[in-house]
Each structure stands twice: as structure tokens, then as C-alpha cells.
Motif scaffolding. Structure first.
Motif, PDB file in Angstrom:
ATOM      1  N   ALA A 114      45.691  51.947  79.118  1.00 61.91           N
ATOM      2  CA  ALA A 114      45.447  53.136  79.716  1.00 61.91           C
ATOM      3  C   ALA A 114      44.034  53.502  79.620  1.00 61.91           C
ATOM      4  CB  ALA A 114      46.368  54.165  79.167  1.00 61.91           C
ATOM      5  N   ARG A 115      43.324  53.427  80.498  1.00 63.71           N
ATOM      6  CA  ARG A 115      41.840  53.613  80.738  1.00 63.71           C
ATOM      7  C   ARG A 115      41.312  54.924  79.897  1.00 63.71           C
ATOM      8  NH1 ARG A 115      38.479  53.140  86.154  1.00 63.71           N
ATOM      9  NH2 ARG A 115      39.290  50.939  85.967  1.00 63.71           N
ATOM     10  N   VAL A 116      42.077  55.963  79.998  1.00 61.46           N
ATOM     11  CA  VAL A 116      41.754  57.250  79.411  1.00 61.46           C
ATOM     12  C   VAL A 116      41.338  57.091  77.930  1.00 61.46           C
ATOM     13  CG1 VAL A 116      44.222  57.924  78.746  1.00 61.46           C
ATOM     14  CG2 VAL A 116      42.772  59.820  79.212  1.00 61.46           C
ATOM     15  N   PHE A 117      41.764  56.174  77.163  1.00 62.63           N
ATOM     16  CA  PHE A 117      41.398  55.933  75.703  1.00 62.63           C
ATOM     17  C   PHE A 117      40.213  55.650  75.736  1.00 62.63           C
ATOM     18  CE2 PHE A 117      46.137  55.485  75.320  1.00 62.63           C
ATOM     19  CZ  PHE A 117      46.413  56.746  74.542  1.00 62.63           C
ATOM     20  N   ASP A 118      39.469  54.391  76.499  1.00 63.07           N
ATOM     21  CA  ASP A 118      38.116  54.002  76.527  1.00 63.07           C
ATOM     22  C   ASP A 118      37.373  55.279  76.996  1.00 63.07           C
ATOM     23  OD1 ASP A 118      38.344  51.275  75.796  1.00 63.07           O
ATOM     24  OD2 ASP A 118      39.473  50.943  77.746  1.00 63.07           O
ATOM     25  N   GLN A 119      37.648  55.889  77.905  1.00 64.27           N
ATOM     26  CA  GLN A 119      36.823  56.879  78.542  1.00 64.27           C
ATOM     27  C   GLN A 119      36.335  58.027  77.552  1.00 64.27           C
ATOM     28  OE1 GLN A 119      35.321  56.008  81.061  1.00 64.27           O
ATOM     29  NE2 GLN A 119      36.317  54.625  82.379  1.00 64.27           N
ATOM     30  N   ILE A 120      37.678  58.404  76.894  1.00 61.82           N
ATOM     31  CA  ILE A 120      37.570  59.755  76.142  1.00 61.82           C
ATOM     32  C   ILE A 120      36.933  59.117  74.678  1.00 61.82           C
ATOM     33  CG2 ILE A 120      38.658  61.541  75.026  1.00 61.82           C
ATOM     34  CD1 ILE A 120      40.446  61.834  77.267  1.00 61.82           C
ATOM     35  N   ALA A 121      37.156  58.023  74.410  1.00 61.16           N
ATOM     36  CA  ALA A 121      36.397  57.592  73.180  1.00 61.16           C
ATOM     37  C   ALA A 121      34.973  57.566  73.045  1.00 61.16           C
ATOM     38  CB  ALA A 121      37.111  56.011  72.819  1.00 61.16           C
ATOM     39  N   ALA A 122      34.454  56.935  74.377  1.00 62.52           N
ATOM     40  CA  ALA A 122      33.078  57.025  74.830  1.00 62.52           C
ATOM     41  C   ALA A 122      32.570  58.507  74.617  1.00 62.52           C
ATOM     42  CB  ALA A 122      32.892  56.404  76.235  1.00 62.52           C
ATOM     43  N   ALA A 123      33.189  59.291  75.324  1.00 61.88           N
ATOM     44  CA  ALA A 123      32.645  60.799  74.949  1.00 61.88           C
ATOM     45  C   ALA A 123      32.611  61.307  73.665  1.00 61.88           C
ATOM     46  CB  ALA A 123      33.551  61.519  76.005  1.00 61.88           C
ATOM     47  N   GLU A 124      33.743  61.053  72.815  1.00 56.29           N
ATOM     48  CA  GLU A 124      33.602  61.424  71.455  1.00 56.29           C
ATOM     49  C   GLU A 124      32.441  60.976  70.755  1.00 56.29           C
ATOM     50  OE1 GLU A 124      35.503  63.547  70.820  1.00 56.29           O
ATOM     51  OE2 GLU A 124      37.302  63.573  71.788  1.00 56.29           O
ATOM     52  N   THR A 125      32.071  59.647  71.211  1.00 58.41           N
ATOM     53  CA  THR A 125      30.627  59.249  70.512  1.00 58.41           C
ATOM     54  C   THR A 125      29.551  59.974  70.693  1.00 58.41           C
ATOM     55  OG1 THR A 125      31.551  56.836  70.558  1.00 58.41           O
ATOM     56  CG2 THR A 125      29.091  57.016  70.349  1.00 58.41           C
ATOM     57  N   GLN A 126      29.611  60.499  71.973  1.00 60.85           N
ATOM     58  CA  GLN A 126      28.264  61.288  72.315  1.00 60.85           C
ATOM     59  C   GLN A 126      28.620  62.959  71.798  1.00 60.85           C
ATOM     60  OE1 GLN A 126      27.822  61.362  76.708  1.00 60.85           O
ATOM     61  NE2 GLN A 126      27.887  59.248  76.771  1.00 60.85           N
ATOM     62  N   HIS A 127      29.779  63.103  71.409  1.00 64.23           N
ATOM     63  CA  HIS A 127      29.927  64.438  71.009  1.00 64.23           C
ATOM     64  C   HIS A 127      29.555  64.563  69.488  1.00 64.23           C
ATOM     65  CE1 HIS A 127      33.466  65.355  74.147  1.00 64.23           C
ATOM     66  NE2 HIS A 127      32.103  65.215  74.485  1.00 64.23           N
ATOM     67  N   LEU A 128      29.903  63.305  68.700  1.00 61.94           N
ATOM     68  CA  LEU A 128      29.614  63.073  67.436  1.00 61.94           C
ATOM     69  C   LEU A 128      27.840  63.265  67.128  1.00 61.94           C
ATOM     70  CD1 LEU A 128      30.040  62.757  64.521  1.00 61.94           C
ATOM     71  CD2 LEU A 128      30.678  60.312  64.950  1.00 61.94           C
ATOM     72  N   THR A 129      27.189  62.498  68.259  1.00 62.16           N
ATOM     73  CA  THR A 129      25.790  62.451  68.196  1.00 62.16           C
ATOM     74  C   THR A 129      25.216  63.839  68.349  1.00 62.16           C
ATOM     75  OG1 THR A 129      25.813  60.160  69.095  1.00 62.16           O
ATOM     76  CG2 THR A 129      23.851  61.480  69.285  1.00 62.16           C
ATOM     77  N   ALA A 130      25.966  64.545  69.139  1.00 59.87           N
ATOM     78  CA  ALA A 130      25.301  66.045  69.328  1.00 59.87           C
ATOM     79  C   ALA A 130      25.555  66.700  67.870  1.00 59.87           C
ATOM     80  CB  ALA A 130      26.092  66.629  70.413  1.00 59.87           C
ATOM     81  N   VAL A 131      26.780  66.753  67.364  1.00 60.33           N
ATOM     82  CA  VAL A 131      26.997  67.358  66.046  1.00 60.33           C
ATOM     83  C   VAL A 131      26.098  66.771  65.068  1.00 60.33           C
ATOM     84  CG1 VAL A 131      28.733  67.783  64.380  1.00 60.33           C
ATOM     85  CG2 VAL A 131      29.349  68.007  66.899  1.00 60.33           C
TER      86      VAL A 131
END
Length: 225
Positions: A114-131
Motif C-alpha cells: 500500500a503506497r499510502v505508508f510510503d507517502q505518509i512516512a515521507a511527510a512525517e519525516t518533514q514534520h519531525l524536521t519542522a518540530v
């Protein structure tokens, strides 16, 4: 047709969430690996990001089905005030929550198609960088620094990760339900954390993380239906 609609939900789950001011470490070209949860951001001065442009946002952005975005950076406004000791503790907790989401989805991406896991994992990396940028800015120790995948400073967070990982290892549907659980918890935590904030930069990041979590929730629910 059903799978096409699910893929579209995954691709739009993070949205393009732009801020201006200070830019921090960005993923490389579309399809390339972004910064890992153990990588620290390096701040540089830059002009405001243009929404929709090549540096816009720290959501999932213009992925074109390949990765978190093409040259996307995470941009924050100038510091907007002060934070209390309790708000600093909450900010550190947000870093662990973002890492939990990333590590969990990355583990599921390695197990399921399921591609959704790859895509949202990538977003979470960016969110962690912002925090992490906010942690640096307000002198808060980063509880995720140097932690390998699945490792956390908080025993409670570690227990939650282990429980959800075990749940999601049963089947793809169970993994999607675990994602729904994570995003609902993140939404509740972000709404609670926003109360009483006066620092404009922290408020703005929380608002954008909330929008992203709502989109992630929609994507997981679409895939689980």
C-alpha cells in the motif's frame, strides 16, 4: 477504479503547507531519500516560500507519486514569542509522536504494498524536521536525537509503538487501522497543545501539522474502506 481513488488519497494526504522565514534541511529531488529521523536540520536564511513553488510546504506536497516533493523544504516564520516550561515539554513530546508515526509507517511500508505508508512516512519525516527546528529555537533538548527506528526516550511512547507495530503486523488492514489510531491521537494532541500558545511560530507549525494529520487520517480511512 477503487485502487486509483485510494492512490489519489495517498498523494494528496499531506497537502502543500508553506511557511516563510527560516528554511531547514530539505529532501532531495523527487523520488530520492529525504532526511531520516536521526538527521538534524541545518537552518539557513532564506526568503518566504511561495505556496505551490519548488520550495513550498512541509506536507506531502507535489509528490507526483514518487516521494515527499521535488526539492521541498520546511520553512518556519521568525520566532513569535515565548513558551512556558509546560509548552516546551509538549513540544518535545510532539517530536516523539512524529517519530513514532514515521517509524511505524516506514515499517508497514516495508511489509505491505500500500503506497499510502510510503507517502505518509515521507511527510512525517518533514514534520519531525519542522518540530526539531522549534526545539532548537527554544532551547529544548530533542528526545529523538540519535534514536534508531523504533527507539524512543519515553517508555510510554515505546510501548505504544510496540503495540501498534504488533497490531499492524497481522495484516495490511490492521496496519491501516493502526495508522488511523495514530492520526486520531495526533489530532487530539495537537488541538490540546494549541491551547494557551502565544508563540506565533509554534502555533503555525501546530496548525499545519493538524491539517496534515487530518489529511493523513482521510487517506488511511480511504484505503481501509
Amino acid at each position: 477504479m477503487r485502487r486509483i481513488s485510494k492512490t489519489a488519497a495517498a498523494l494528496t494526504a499531506g497537502g502543500a503547507l508553506a511557511l516563510g522565514g527560516i528554511a531547514v534541511a530539505a529532501p532531495v529531488l523527487a523520488g530520492g531519500p529525504g532526511p531520516g529521523p536521526g538527521d538534524r536540520p541545518v537552518a539557513t536564511q532564506t526568503g518566504p516560500a511561495v505556496p505551490g513553488g519548488p520550495r513550498a510546504g512541509y506536507g506531502m506536497g507535489q509528490m507526483r507519486g514518487q516521494g515527499p516533493g521535488d526539492g521541498t523544504c520546511q520553512c518556519l516564520p521568525a520566532p513569535g514569542g515565548s513558551v512556558t516550561a509546560a509548552q516546551k515539554a509538549t513540544l518535545a513530546g510532539m517530536a516523539e509522536e512524529e517519530k513514532l508515526a514515521h517509524d511505524l509507517y516506514a515499517a508497514f511500508a516495508a511489509r505491505y504494498d500500500a503506497r499510502v505508508f510510503d507517502q505518509i512516512a515521507a511527510a512525517e519525516t518533514q514534520h519531525l524536521t519542522a518540530v526539531r527546528t522549534l526545539l532548537d529555537r527554544y532551547g529544548v533538548s530533542d528526545p529523538t536525537a540519535g534514536k534508531a527506528a523504533g527507539q524512543f526516550a519515553s517508555a510510554e511512547v515505546k510501548a505504544t509503538y510496540d503495540r501498534l507495530l504488533a497490531q499492524g503486523s497481522a495484516s495490511e488492514q490492521a496496519a491501516l487501522r493502526a495508522g488511523i489510531t495514530v492520526e486520531k491521537a495526533d489530532i487530539a494532541a495537537l488541538r490540546a497543545a494549541a491551547g494557551g500558545l502565544t508563540a506565533a511560530d509554534v502555533k503555525q507549525v501546530y496548525e499545519r501539522l493538524l491539517t496534515a494529520s487530518q489529511r493523513h487520517l482521510d487517506a488511511f480511512q480511504a484505503w481501509a474502506s
